[in-house]
Design a protein around this motif. Structure first.
Motif, short mmCIF file in Angstrom:
data_model
loop_
_atom_site.label_atom_id
_atom_site.label_comp_id
_atom_site.label_asym_id
_atom_site.label_seq_id
_atom_site.Cartn_x
_atom_site.Cartn_y
_atom_site.Cartn_z
N ASN A 217 4.75 11.16 1.61
CA ASN A 217 6.24 11.34 1.02
C ASN A 217 6.12 11.38 -0.58
OD1 ASN A 217 9.23 12.23 1.33
ND2 ASN A 217 9.09 9.99 0.69
N HIS A 218 5.47 10.20 -1.32
CA HIS A 218 5.95 9.88 -2.25
C HIS A 218 4.70 8.90 -3.01
CE1 HIS A 218 6.77 6.80 0.66
NE2 HIS A 218 6.11 5.91 0.00
N THR A 219 5.15 8.81 -4.35
CA THR A 219 4.07 8.05 -5.30
C THR A 219 4.68 6.65 -5.29
OG1 THR A 219 4.85 9.00 -7.21
CG2 THR A 219 2.70 9.79 -6.31
N GLY B 148 0.77 -1.27 0.04
CA GLY B 148 -0.22 0.08 -0.06
C GLY B 148 0.51 1.55 0.02
N TYR B 149 2.28 1.27 -0.13
CA TYR B 149 3.07 2.35 0.05
C TYR B 149 3.31 3.07 -1.32
CZ TYR B 149 3.41 1.17 5.07
OH TYR B 149 3.13 0.82 6.38
N HIS B 150 2.90 2.49 -2.33
CA HIS B 150 3.06 2.97 -3.94
C HIS B 150 1.79 3.61 -4.37
CE1 HIS B 150 6.76 0.12 -4.21
NE2 HIS B 150 6.90 0.95 -3.20
N ALA C 213 3.85 10.05 14.14
CA ALA C 213 4.57 10.20 13.30
C ALA C 213 5.57 8.87 13.04
CB ALA C 213 5.74 11.28 13.42
N GLU C 214 5.95 8.20 11.89
CA GLU C 214 6.80 7.20 11.68
C GLU C 214 8.20 8.05 11.51
OE1 GLU C 214 8.58 3.89 9.20
OE2 GLU C 214 7.62 5.69 8.25
N TRP C 215 8.90 7.75 12.46
CA TRP C 215 10.19 8.41 12.21
C TRP C 215 11.36 7.39 12.55
CZ3 TRP C 215 11.39 14.06 11.77
CH2 TRP C 215 12.83 14.46 11.93
N THR D 237 15.27 11.64 -3.08
CA THR D 237 14.51 10.52 -3.60
C THR D 237 14.66 9.45 -2.51
OG1 THR D 237 14.48 11.16 -5.86
CG2 THR D 237 13.95 8.99 -5.29
N LEU D 238 13.67 8.70 -1.97
CA LEU D 238 13.62 7.62 -1.06
C LEU D 238 13.58 6.22 -1.70
CD1 LEU D 238 13.54 6.46 2.03
CD2 LEU D 238 10.98 6.82 1.91
N ALA D 239 14.08 5.55 -1.98
CA ALA D 239 13.96 4.01 -2.53
C ALA D 239 13.29 4.27 -3.84
CB ALA D 239 13.12 3.28 -1.58
N THR E 93 8.49 -10.77 7.20
CA THR E 93 7.82 -10.29 8.27
C THR E 93 6.27 -10.19 7.92
OG1 THR E 93 7.80 -8.68 10.11
CG2 THR E 93 8.15 -7.92 7.91
N ARG E 94 5.90 -10.51 6.76
CA ARG E 94 4.53 -10.16 6.47
C ARG E 94 4.00 -11.50 6.16
NH1 ARG E 94 6.49 -4.80 2.88
NH2 ARG E 94 7.43 -3.77 4.73
N VAL E 95 3.86 -12.24 6.76
CA VAL E 95 3.32 -13.84 6.92
C VAL E 95 1.87 -13.75 6.63
CG1 VAL E 95 5.10 -14.87 7.91
CG2 VAL E 95 3.32 -14.06 9.31
N ASN F 83 7.28 -4.78 13.83
CA ASN F 83 6.22 -4.29 12.72
C ASN F 83 6.58 -4.93 11.45
OD1 ASN F 83 8.07 -2.59 11.53
ND2 ASN F 83 7.44 -0.90 12.57
N HIS F 84 5.88 -4.44 10.47
CA HIS F 84 5.68 -4.98 9.20
C HIS F 84 7.37 -4.79 8.44
CE1 HIS F 84 4.81 -0.65 8.73
NE2 HIS F 84 5.08 -0.81 7.30
N ASP F 85 8.13 -3.94 9.02
CA ASP F 85 9.52 -3.48 8.33
C ASP F 85 10.71 -4.19 9.04
OD1 ASP F 85 8.16 -1.69 6.54
OD2 ASP F 85 8.39 -0.01 8.05
N MET F 86 10.25 -4.91 10.07
CA MET F 86 11.70 -5.41 10.77
C MET F 86 10.92 -6.96 11.17
SD MET F 86 11.13 -3.59 14.48
CE MET F 86 11.02 -1.86 13.69
N THR G 204 -4.15 9.30 12.16
CA THR G 204 -3.50 8.78 11.04
C THR G 204 -1.99 8.46 11.20
OG1 THR G 204 -4.76 10.50 9.87
CG2 THR G 204 -2.68 10.46 8.97
N ARG G 205 -1.46 7.64 10.72
CA ARG G 205 -0.12 7.78 10.74
C ARG G 205 0.60 8.26 9.61
NH1 ARG G 205 3.58 3.76 8.22
NH2 ARG G 205 5.43 2.86 9.63
N LEU G 206 1.59 9.01 9.92
CA LEU G 206 2.47 9.80 9.07
C LEU G 206 3.53 8.98 8.72
CD1 LEU G 206 2.47 13.37 10.53
CD2 LEU G 206 0.88 12.62 8.75
N ASP G 207 3.34 8.25 7.40
CA ASP G 207 4.35 7.35 6.94
C ASP G 207 5.61 8.03 6.67
OD1 ASP G 207 5.42 4.71 5.80
OD2 ASP G 207 5.28 6.09 3.88
N ALA G 208 6.86 7.66 6.83
CA ALA G 208 8.19 8.13 6.37
C ALA G 208 8.16 9.79 6.96
CB ALA G 208 8.19 7.99 5.02
N ALA G 209 7.58 10.05 7.93
CA ALA G 209 7.60 11.50 8.45
C ALA G 209 9.23 12.20 8.50
CB ALA G 209 7.03 11.68 9.93
C1 NOJ Z 1 7.73 3.03 6.34
C2 NOJ Z 1 6.72 1.91 5.91
O1 NOJ Z 1 6.60 1.12 7.15
C3 NOJ Z 1 7.35 1.07 5.02
O2 NOJ Z 1 6.80 -0.16 4.88
C4 NOJ Z 1 7.28 1.74 3.69
O3 NOJ Z 1 8.13 0.89 2.64
C5 NOJ Z 1 8.09 2.80 3.73
N1 NOJ Z 1 7.61 3.93 4.73
C6 NOJ Z 1 7.97 3.89 2.55
O4 NOJ Z 1 6.47 4.23 2.23
#
Ligand code: NOJ
Length: 713
Positions: free
Chosen positions: A160-162, A120-122, A273-275, A210-212, A397-399, A345-348, A243-248
């Motif tokens: 932050n991004h598309t 969902g992050y794209h 904020a997700e920092w 640019t991020l990733a 981690t996303r089983v 979480n889903h990133d670790m 609201t979770r601010l992704d990639a704050a």
């Molecule tokens: C953090 C999210 O938690 C991660 O899963 C995502 O890939 C990046 N931000 C970019 O949106």
């Protein structure tokens, strides 16, 4: 009789439904008093197989669930279906992955693998719901069903991004059905076109680069500003509570404060904020603290997660480090109870991938539930699910959530922890203080409104730990009576002994002892737990939550001035934020019998916030690592403070060698300010003698160019 049917009955029914809705929608607080279950929607539950492989974006679904980078079928209907399961476990909030419409074309990896935006992050259209998970109707149903069960909904929002710029849809952005731009043909400068971030501690690169390989949105473009603001508000209008601010850390910091202000302007809401960071020694820790303190929002507690993962997960560190991290954050943050604590979480890698010993996971969970902050449990933790391929990191981690076993030990433990937290004012709202800390033992107390909790954990594998009972008895006010472990020995905890000098904490145990007065006790002094929102302009509702306010209406004083009261109960008072006093304001609740609470501060703004980017020609100065700041008359300009943590800045050296900084300022108000140079330690080296004045436009974003106007220039 006819009158009864026509007039009286409808009135009774209306009152009944109002009360029902009020009680069902959970506590009066926005999120602080809840416990969160994090759902990675695509991997949770497939409630509607019809949307597995939609026509418009065919070919990204893997029914076998073998390609970890494809959609696996989880959707919003699946979340709705599992609300009873979550309710049974005692959760009162969920955090769901981004719901907005994502790209329809996958990225194809060098080895031919399909990489779908199942996470969902794209994003491509921030105003739509992705067709793989549902549509607005299902989203609305989810909100309604969740609220009916007293469960709040936090939605993830990647502002932050598309999407990827070199594949698929090349970062395309849509406004509804209308194509706006992609990163290849960006005539209206909707995107930044700067290199990939190389220095992860450079605030300019973090916000503008640019991020990733993702299309980096230019939030200083007025179309993007309005578009993203409306998209976030749209979710709130549809009933999202938080609201979770992704990639704050990567979106423009000043601009994000204006988005928060827009949300708060529309009523009760929680923003976090997700920092991403390591612990409190992270080079940008202070920037994160400054950002959340100034915006009046919560923060994901990465320092807690990083450290507890090292201590109990990898077993490479001790509790001394964890206690230090918690104490540091509590000293620096305006509102430590707005931290969201988590162990994974889903990133670790899942905690269980770090340590297969279930007792390690259980102790980490119990600690997360008893330290300050709002606990967030990653889906499936209660079933101990994990996949340890390549260490278990993203995507492993996303089983897939295979089992929803309500009889499992993990399910029972989490249910118990949810109950425990709700049962104690001290655990919900209390401040935290370390009592005894060694590498294996961590004893701390939480206190609030005459209630206290003492938590004692011993992580040693075999040895019990001898501790002083006298010290703890004083805290618990309990020398004569034993106090049972509030977890009833589930994690080898013991009762607090009566009349003992010392006693032993068993190995691998956690004990929780609760003490305190009953809630209705009139001896309880009024005490404020939280003020929300923590930052808002005049005329808006502000909620003061706490205890002991009394049922009879008293007063709320803002720096001595009495505020108008909208609602009053023993635990919640709603006032109108002051229009006449601005800046850091100290609020005090005065009960009808004259008893007063300690003060809690809150920021009263003089107007709605708009993003203004200051662009300053590089001053002639022999720069040796010093930094440029702005101090001035608005709260986001530090209210004339010369301290680095208060003033706006440091300004960022941009591509064109000018310094820039986006600051959220009150629309239509005149502000005055000075430029100043601080050294690395924050010592004032030089400041302008003349003061700048600036009338903030009614609408942003805006760029304001200026130069150092010192006399000796
Ligand atoms: C953090 C999210 O938690 C991660 O899963 C995502 O890939 C990046 N931000 C970019 O949106």
């Amino acid at each position: 009789m006819a009158e009864f049917r026509k007039v009286i009955l409808p009135v009774y029914l209306a009152i009944f439904f109002f009360l029902f809705a009020f009680i069902q929608s959970g506590s009066a607080e926005e999120l602080r008093a809840e416990t969160i279950y994090q759902i990675f929607t695509d991997r949770f539950c497939n409630g509607d197989p019809k949307n597995d492989d939609p026509e418009v974006s065919k070919g990204m679904f893997d029914p076998q669930k073998k390609n970890w980078n494809a959609y696996w079928g989880g959707d919003l209907q699946g979340v709705i279906d599992k609300l009873p399961y979550l309710k049974k476990m005692g959760f009162t909030a969920i955090w769901i992955s981004p719901v907005i419409d994502n790209v329809n074309k996958p990225t194809i990896e060098a080895d031919g693998r399909v990489m779908a935006p199942y996470h969902g992050y794209h994003a491509r259209n921030f105003k739509g719901i992705d067709e793989h998970i549902g549509d607005w109707k299902v989203f609305d149903r989810l909100i309604e069903s969740a609220h009916k069960r007293g469960i709040k909904v936090m939605v993830d929002m990647p502002l932050n991004h598309t999407s990827t710029i070199n594949h698929g849809e090349f970062g395309a952005l849509y406004d509804g059905m209308e194509f706006m731009s992609d990163t290849e043909n960006d005539r209206n400068k909707l995107f930044h076109h700067l290199p990939e971030i190389a220095d992860w501690n450079d605030p300019y690169q973090l916000q503008y680069y640019t991020l990733a390989w993702l299309g980096d949105l230019n939030q200083e473009n007025s179309y993007i500003d309005t578009y993203l603001g409306n998209a976030v508000l749209n979710l709130k209008k549809h009933g999202a509570d938080a609201t979770r601010l992704d990639a704050a850390k990567h979106a423009n910091w000043g601009w994000q404060s204006t988005v928060v202000n827009k949300l708060y302007d529309q009523g009760r809401h929680f923003v976090v904020a997700e920092w991403w960071m390591s612990d409190t020694d992270d080079p940008l820790y202070h920037e994160a603290v400054k950002f959340v303190n100034k915006a009046g929002i919560g923060m994901f507690d990465f320092p807690f997660a990083t450290t507890i993962r090292k201590v109990l997960g990898e077993e490479k560190d001790g509790f001394r480090h964890l206690a230090k991290v918690i104490e540091r954050e509590d000293a620096d943050l305006k509102d430590p109870n707005a931290l969201i604590t988590f162990i994974d979480n889903h990133d670790m890698p899942r905690f269980t991938s770090l340590n297969a010993d279930r007792r390690a996971v259980d102790l980490a969970l119990a600690l997360m539930y008893t330290v300050r902050g709002i606990p967030s449990v990653y889906y499936g933790t209660e079933q101990y699910i994990h996949d340890d391929t390549k260490g278990g990191g993203d995507p492993y981690t996303r089983v897939w959530m295979k089992e929803f076993d309500e009889g499992s030990e993990g399910f029972k433990l989490v249910t118990e922890l949810n109950r425990l937290r709700r049962s104690s004012q001290a655990l919900l709202h209390g401040s935290q203080q370390s009592i005894e800390v060694s590498d294996d033992v961590y004893i701390f107390k939480r206190e609030f409104g005459g209630h206290s909790a003492v938590v004692a954990v011993n992580k040693a594998k075999k040895e019990s730990a001898v501790v002083s009972a006298e010290r703890l008895a004083a805290v618990l006010d309990a020398s004569d009576n034993a106090i049972d472990d509030a977890l009833a020995g589930r994690l080898s905890g013991i009762a607090f002994p009566a009349k003992a000098k010392t006693f032993s904490l068993p190995a691998r145990s956690i004990s929780v002892w609760l003490a305190g007065k009953g809630e209705a006790n009139s001896d309880i002094q009024p005490e404020i737990a939280s003020v929300s929102p923590g930052v808002i302009h005049g005329g808006k509702p502000v909620n003061i939550n706490g205890i002991g306010f009394g049922e009879k209406r008293g007063k709320v004083l803002a720096d001595g001035e009495s505020l108008s009261i909208r609602h009053w109960s023993n635990t919640n008072v709603e006032v109108t934020s002051p229009a006449s006093v601005h800046g850091e304001v100290r609020l005090i609740v005065e009960r009808a019998d004259g008893a007063t609470s300690k003060s809690k501060s809150f920021t009263a703004l003089s107007g709605k916030l708009v993003p203004i980017t200051f662009q300053v020609e590089k001053p002639s100065f022999n720069w040796k690592g010093e930094q440029l700041y702005i101090t001035g008359s608005a709260s986001n300009l530090g209210s004339w403070s010369r301290k680095a943590q208060q003033a706006a800045g440091p300004l960022l050296l941009s591509e064109d060698r000018d310094y820039i900084l986006c600051v959220a300022l009150p629309a239509g108000k005149k502000v005055s300010f000075k430029l100043m140079i601080l050294d690395k330690e924050g010592k004032l080296i030089k400041e302008e003698k003349k003061i700048h004045t600036y009338k903030v436009p009614d609408q942003g974003p805006w760029r304001h160019k200026l130069r150092w106007q010192d006399d000796d220039r």
